[in-house]
Write a protein that holds these residues in place. Structure first.
Motif, PDB file in Angstrom:
ATOM      1  N   ASP A  62      21.680  23.421  27.477  1.00 52.77           N
ATOM      2  CA  ASP A  62      22.646  23.201  28.562  1.00 52.77           C
ATOM      3  C   ASP A  62      23.580  24.402  28.761  1.00 52.77           C
ATOM      4  OD1 ASP A  62      21.628  20.572  28.885  1.00 52.77           O
ATOM      5  OD2 ASP A  62      22.893  19.903  27.208  1.00 52.77           O
ATOM      6  N   THR A  63      22.982  25.549  28.996  1.00 52.04           N
ATOM      7  CA  THR A  63      23.764  26.765  29.270  1.00 52.04           C
ATOM      8  C   THR A  63      23.251  27.415  30.537  1.00 52.04           C
ATOM      9  OG1 THR A  63      22.315  28.132  27.899  1.00 52.04           O
ATOM     10  CG2 THR A  63      24.263  27.177  26.816  1.00 52.04           C
ATOM     11  N   VAL A  64      24.069  28.325  31.063  1.00 50.91           N
ATOM     12  CA  VAL A  64      23.700  29.061  32.259  1.00 50.91           C
ATOM     13  C   VAL A  64      24.306  30.456  32.180  1.00 50.91           C
ATOM     14  CG1 VAL A  64      25.697  28.222  33.565  1.00 50.91           C
ATOM     15  CG2 VAL A  64      23.663  29.046  34.777  1.00 50.91           C
ATOM     16  N   CYS A  65      23.594  31.406  32.753  1.00 49.92           N
ATOM     17  CA  CYS A  65      24.133  32.771  32.834  1.00 49.92           C
ATOM     18  C   CYS A  65      23.549  33.445  34.058  1.00 49.92           C
ATOM     19  CB  CYS A  65      23.805  33.572  31.574  1.00 49.92           C
ATOM     20  SG  CYS A  65      24.534  35.244  31.574  1.00 49.92           S
ATOM     21  N   GLU A  66      24.381  34.221  34.730  1.00 51.12           N
ATOM     22  CA  GLU A  66      23.945  35.029  35.866  1.00 51.12           C
ATOM     23  C   GLU A  66      24.408  36.468  35.666  1.00 51.12           C
ATOM     24  OE1 GLU A  66      25.058  33.631  39.667  1.00 51.12           O
ATOM     25  OE2 GLU A  66      23.709  31.906  39.640  1.00 51.12           O
ATOM     26  N   TRP A  67      23.476  37.411  35.945  1.00 49.61           N
ATOM     27  CA  TRP A  67      23.783  38.836  35.903  1.00 49.61           C
ATOM     28  C   TRP A  67      23.639  39.389  37.319  1.00 49.61           C
ATOM     29  CZ3 TRP A  67      20.850  36.242  32.357  1.00 49.61           C
ATOM     30  CH2 TRP A  67      21.228  36.331  31.000  1.00 49.61           C
ATOM     31  N   GLU A  68      24.652  40.047  37.799  1.00 49.68           N
ATOM     32  CA  GLU A  68      24.604  40.707  39.112  1.00 49.68           C
ATOM     33  C   GLU A  68      24.514  42.212  38.882  1.00 49.68           C
ATOM     34  OE1 GLU A  68      28.116  39.360  41.045  1.00 49.68           O
ATOM     35  OE2 GLU A  68      27.229  37.431  41.647  1.00 49.68           O
ATOM     36  N   ILE A  69      23.425  42.799  39.362  1.00 49.10           N
ATOM     37  CA  ILE A  69      23.097  44.199  39.062  1.00 49.10           C
ATOM     38  C   ILE A  69      23.059  44.986  40.359  1.00 49.10           C
ATOM     39  CG2 ILE A  69      21.408  45.742  38.003  1.00 49.10           C
ATOM     40  CD1 ILE A  69      20.380  43.311  36.434  1.00 49.10           C
ATOM     41  N   SER A  70      23.682  46.154  40.334  1.00 55.53           N
ATOM     42  CA  SER A  70      23.619  47.081  41.473  1.00 55.53           C
ATOM     43  C   SER A  70      23.325  48.483  40.959  1.00 55.53           C
ATOM     44  CB  SER A  70      24.941  47.085  42.247  1.00 55.53           C
ATOM     45  OG  SER A  70      25.197  45.822  42.829  1.00 55.53           O
ATOM     46  N   VAL A  71      22.545  49.207  41.721  1.00 55.88           N
ATOM     47  CA  VAL A  71      22.278  50.620  41.442  1.00 55.88           C
ATOM     48  C   VAL A  71      22.689  51.409  42.682  1.00 55.88           C
ATOM     49  CG1 VAL A  71      20.407  50.103  39.831  1.00 55.88           C
ATOM     50  CG2 VAL A  71      19.883  50.417  42.261  1.00 55.88           C
ATOM     51  N   PRO A  72      22.802  52.733  42.595  1.00 53.17           N
ATOM     52  CA  PRO A  72      23.235  53.518  43.758  1.00 53.17           C
ATOM     53  C   PRO A  72      22.390  53.220  44.995  1.00 53.17           C
ATOM     54  CG  PRO A  72      23.225  54.885  41.803  1.00 53.17           C
ATOM     55  CD  PRO A  72      22.606  53.586  41.407  1.00 53.17           C
ATOM     56  N   ARG A  73      23.033  53.323  46.135  1.00 52.91           N
ATOM     57  CA  ARG A  73      22.352  53.045  47.401  1.00 52.91           C
ATOM     58  C   ARG A  73      21.176  53.998  47.600  1.00 52.91           C
ATOM     59  NH1 ARG A  73      25.128  49.726  50.831  1.00 52.91           N
ATOM     60  NH2 ARG A  73      27.301  49.240  50.240  1.00 52.91           N
ATOM     61  N   GLY A  74      20.176  53.496  48.257  1.00 52.77           N
ATOM     62  CA  GLY A  74      18.965  54.281  48.475  1.00 52.77           C
ATOM     63  C   GLY A  74      17.924  54.080  47.387  1.00 52.77           C
ATOM     64  N   ASN A  75      18.291  53.343  46.340  1.00 52.22           N
ATOM     65  CA  ASN A  75      17.361  53.057  45.246  1.00 52.22           C
ATOM     66  C   ASN A  75      16.999  51.572  45.245  1.00 52.22           C
ATOM     67  OD1 ASN A  75      17.299  55.683  43.484  1.00 52.22           O
ATOM     68  ND2 ASN A  75      19.456  55.332  43.950  1.00 52.22           N
ATOM     69  N   ARG A  76      15.898  51.280  44.620  1.00 50.41           N
ATOM     70  CA  ARG A  76      15.492  49.894  44.409  1.00 50.41           C
ATOM     71  C   ARG A  76      15.367  49.634  42.907  1.00 50.41           C
ATOM     72  NH1 ARG A  76      10.621  48.523  46.011  1.00 50.41           N
ATOM     73  NH2 ARG A  76       9.821  50.655  46.221  1.00 50.41           N
ATOM     74  N   ILE A  77      15.345  48.375  42.539  1.00 52.32           N
ATOM     75  CA  ILE A  77      15.334  47.976  41.134  1.00 52.32           C
ATOM     76  C   ILE A  77      13.989  47.328  40.804  1.00 52.32           C
ATOM     77  CG2 ILE A  77      16.471  46.550  39.372  1.00 52.32           C
ATOM     78  CD1 ILE A  77      18.986  46.585  41.098  1.00 52.32           C
ATOM     79  N   HIS A  78      13.482  47.619  39.607  1.00 53.72           N
ATOM     80  CA  HIS A  78      12.328  46.875  39.106  1.00 53.72           C
ATOM     81  C   HIS A  78      12.573  46.466  37.651  1.00 53.72           C
ATOM     82  CE1 HIS A  78      10.150  50.920  37.965  1.00 53.72           C
ATOM     83  NE2 HIS A  78      11.273  50.737  37.313  1.00 53.72           N
ATOM     84  N   PHE A  79      11.831  45.451  37.187  1.00 58.78           N
ATOM     85  CA  PHE A  79      12.037  44.831  35.880  1.00 58.78           C
ATOM     86  C   PHE A  79      10.745  44.894  35.071  1.00 58.78           C
ATOM     87  CE2 PHE A  79      15.065  42.902  38.739  1.00 58.78           C
ATOM     88  CZ  PHE A  79      16.223  42.780  37.988  1.00 58.78           C
ATOM     89  N   ARG A  80      10.911  45.020  33.745  1.00 56.24           N
ATOM     90  CA  ARG A  80       9.780  44.905  32.823  1.00 56.24           C
ATOM     91  C   ARG A  80      10.181  43.957  31.689  1.00 56.24           C
ATOM     92  NH1 ARG A  80       5.107  47.389  32.147  1.00 56.24           N
ATOM     93  NH2 ARG A  80       5.621  49.197  33.443  1.00 56.24           N
ATOM     94  N   PHE A  81       9.314  42.958  31.437  1.00 57.57           N
ATOM     95  CA  PHE A  81       9.612  41.956  30.424  1.00 57.57           C
ATOM     96  C   PHE A  81       9.100  42.391  29.053  1.00 57.57           C
ATOM     97  CE2 PHE A  81      10.114  39.380  34.180  1.00 57.57           C
ATOM     98  CZ  PHE A  81      11.131  38.488  33.830  1.00 57.57           C
TER      99      PHE A  81
END
Length: 704
Positions: A62-81
């Motif tokens: 019964d927990t929750v967490c949110e991360w809000e991530i921003s990088v410099p404009r003009g870039n996109r973000i990708h994730f690796r697990f």
């Protein structure tokens, strides 16, 4: 204003500061985490690491967490697990969800749940802002998740759990995210010897000082054969463990700016070391000791530097005489068993004029960097500066210590290249924590520079230990090597041929005096026309004309009767050859009564010279005995046989005449075939060949 949590790893113990959680405030972008289910995470300016609470253990209910991530404009973000292990089958209660954007306008990218999921592909967002949401309800198992992110320009992004064994290449390059100190994986080894292949790459890179935990960066890895033992050390808030022999290891390519700057080897003079105060003491038995700054040299025997009082206002200063690039520092305690003092945490200040001082801070941070110091009085601890410091003066300001402040140190770095000063460095290599302007008035005491809003990237690490361009060298070598091989081969062949020719010449000079035509193929073909008894064999014996001359030099020899011989006559020439099938008398050894060494001469009395050699006795085997023949065809002045012309014609008739002469030797007469003069003596000549045909009844006259 957002916030991120950075977790450090270090040893525990009495009197040791464990920098486990640092709160980093940042003004650029929106990097924030909120909720009660957030695990150790680092949200860097262009990369980071996220994990669920309790990872790698089971996450709470019964927990929750949110991360809000921003990088410099003009870039996109990708994730690796790195790992995804969430207990749920329908993703209604326990799940991980990724969104494009932040706030009410966000849209879902993907939603995950399930135990032991393997997500190998990169998950890409459509913009420079992403929200990561983790929800947990009631559950009994599941480790949660662990992932990394970066901008999409780093297509070779890896996670903090990737090990050296995951990449079989001998050399490769990867991008490490920020925050890999959140990993609980252990490393084994240190630089420059290398790290065991089972060590996590990015954690080892932080330990080696090639990337920063706060920013991450690119690593250049080289794999090689393992070593018998791996050393355990503490560096950059990472403790490596000792290890035994492994099949392989890896190490990192760097820019090479990690040499010592002169404290240990006395390159820095005692006058270049100063301190806020010095501890002096004496005891009741008359011992006196001064713990001066000159003792603050790493590995130097004796007491270290220690101040008169232990508080946070004390400092030790090093003057490098000129501005240098400083990439790290190694420290130790007193190194004296009876005085187990050491500094467990400190700050670093730097200056170019010793008046205006700046406190070192990590990239994109407004907080002073507090370095983890020693954990005991003896072992060394290393910390690296990323980005590096470029200054002339460096001060160490202890903030925590054990019993008493005591310090020995060595600075690491290199000279600043003459072509590149601090003002013309590339932006990604220029520290953002230097004084903002030289035009501002100098201040008194410690000054913190204003925070700059621009993002600081890690230095671009290049392998400067290898030549950057090798194409021309390879092409030149491809041309020169065959040419050199050909030249050397020619020289060797020339020397061998010259040596062989010289030995052959010497060999020919020592051979018997043979006529030229006797050494030619013509002579070999001519011998085929002769009877078999006159053909040379492998065991033939030759006599030179010089031997014949020695025999004829004794005096006049009577001419022989030119009667046909019973046996084949040898070839009349400058050299007589006896073959294995010859009918001439073989060598039976000299008679003890004879003094002449010649094998075929008859003994000669001191006053009488015989005209011919002694024939064999009648009772023995009959063999032809060589006789002396006048090869010069000199006029005899008369002969009992009156045959000088016959002998001359024999010499000049050629092969046919020789054959005819041999065939006509079937006569029963036993006379000798050497012409004589009127007195019965043979005329001596320069070249004589002798032969005596054998008779069964006749004995030579005048034998004694």
């Amino acid at each position: 204003m957002g916030r991120a949590v950075m977790v450090g790893r270090g040893p525990t113990g009495a009197g040791v500061l464990v920098l486990s959680i640092l709160i980093i405030l940042t003004t650029e972008g929106c990097r924030a985490q909120k909720g009660d289910g957030c695990g150790p995470s680092v949200l860097g300016p262009s990369s980071g690491t996220l994990s669920s609470l309790g990872y790698p253990g089971t996450y709470p209910n019964d927990t929750v967490c949110e991360w809000e991530i921003s990088v410099p404009r003009g870039n996109r973000i990708h994730f690796r697990f790195a790992e995804l292990d969430i207990e749920d089958s329908d993703c209604q209660v326990n799940y991980l969800r990724l969104y494009n954007g932040i706030g009410p306008e966000r849209s879902e990218i993907v939603k995950y749940c399930g135990l032991g999921l393997k997500v190998k592909e990169l998950i890409e967002a459509t913009g420079n802002q992403v929200t990561v949401q983790f929800m947990s309800g009631t559950h009994h198992s599941g480790r949660g998740f662990y992932l990394s992110y970066s901008t999409t320009e780093h297509t070779d992004l890896i996670t903090c759990l990737h090990k050296g064994t995951d990449f079989p290449e001998a050399e490769f390059s990867k991008y490490c995210p920020a925050g890999c100190l959140t990993s609980t994986e252990e490393i084994s080894g240190t630089i420059p010897n290398g790290y065991r292949e089972s060590s996590p790459l990015c954690v080892a890179a932080i330990h080696a000082g090639v990337v920063s935990n706060a920013v991450g960066g690119r690593i250049y890895v080289v794999s090689s054969k393992g070593i018998p033992h791996y050393e355990a050390t503490l560096a950059n808030n990472v403790t490596s463990t000792g290890g035994t022999l492994s099949n392989s290891l890896f190490t990192f390519k760097t820019n090479g700016c990690y040499g010592t700057l002169g404290l240990e080897n006395s390159g820095v003079a005692d006058t270049q070391l100063s301190a806020s105060s010095v501890w002096e003491w004496s005891n009741i038995i008359g011992q006196h000791s001064v713990w001066a700054p000159s003792g603050a040299r790493l590995k130097k025997a004796g007491p270290p530097w220690a101040p008169s009082q232990s508080n946070q206002k004390q400092w030790l200063q090093v003057d490098l005489k000129k501005e240098k690039r400083i990439t790290g520092i190694t420290t130790t305690g007193s190194s004296l068993r009876e005085y187990q003092y050491y500094v467990s945490a400190y700050r670093v200040l730097y200056s170019n004029d010793s008046q205006q001082w700046n406190i070192y801070r990590e990239a994109n941070s407004t907080q002073d960097k507090v370095f983890q110091g020693n954990i005991n009085y003896l072992h060394e601890v290393r910390n690296n500066f990323i980005p590096p410091i470029e200054a002339r003066f460096v001060r160490i300001n202890p903030t925590l210590w054990h019993q008493r402040i005591a310090l020995k140190l060595e600075l690491l770095g290199c000279q600043i290249p003459a072509a590149r000063s601090r003002t013309d460095l590339r932006p990604d290599l220029r520290p953002r924590i230097f004084p903002p302007s030289r035009d501002s008035p100098p201040s008194v005491g410690t000054k913190r520079p204003p925070h700059l809003g621009q993002t600081t990237h890690t230095p671009d690490i290049r392998n400067t230990t290898m030549p950057p361009h090798t194409g021309k060298d390879v092409a030149l070598a491809a041309v020169l090597v065959p040419v050199l091989v050909m030249v050397l081969t020619g020289l060797i062949l020339t020397v061998v041929c010259a040596w062989h020719w010289r030995n052959r010449k010497k060999s020919s000079e020592g051979t018997y005096d043979l006529p030229h035509w006797d050494r030619t193929d013509w002579w070999k073909s001519m011998k085929q026309l002769l009877p078999s008894k006159m053909v040379e064999t492998e065991d033939s014996v030759r006599y030179s004309s010089s031997e014949v001359g020695r025999l004829t030099g004794r005096g006049a020899v009577p001419r022989l009767h030119a009667e046909p011989a019973e046996y084949a006559q040898p070839l009349v020439s400058g050299v007589t050859t006896l073959g294995a099938r010859s009918t001439f008398k073989p060598d039976e050894g000299p008679d003890p009564g004879y003094s002449d060494p010649d094998l075929y001469d008859a003994p000669i009395s001191p006053d009488v010279y015989h005209a011919y050699a002694e024939p064999l006795p009648a009772s023995g085997s009959e063999y032809a005995t060589p006789i002396v023949v006048d090869m010069g065809c000199h006029p005899s002045g008369g002969s009992s046989l009156n045959q000088p012309s016959t002998v001359c014609s024999f010499m000049g008739a050629g092969p046919a005449a020789l054959l005819t002469r041999t065939d006509s030797s079937q006569s029963g007469r036993s006379a000798y075939d050497t012409p004589k003069n009127a007195t019965g003596q043979v005329t001596p000549t320069e070249d004589l060949t002798y032969q005596v045909p054998q008779s069964s009844t006749q004995k030579p006259s005048g034998h004694s």
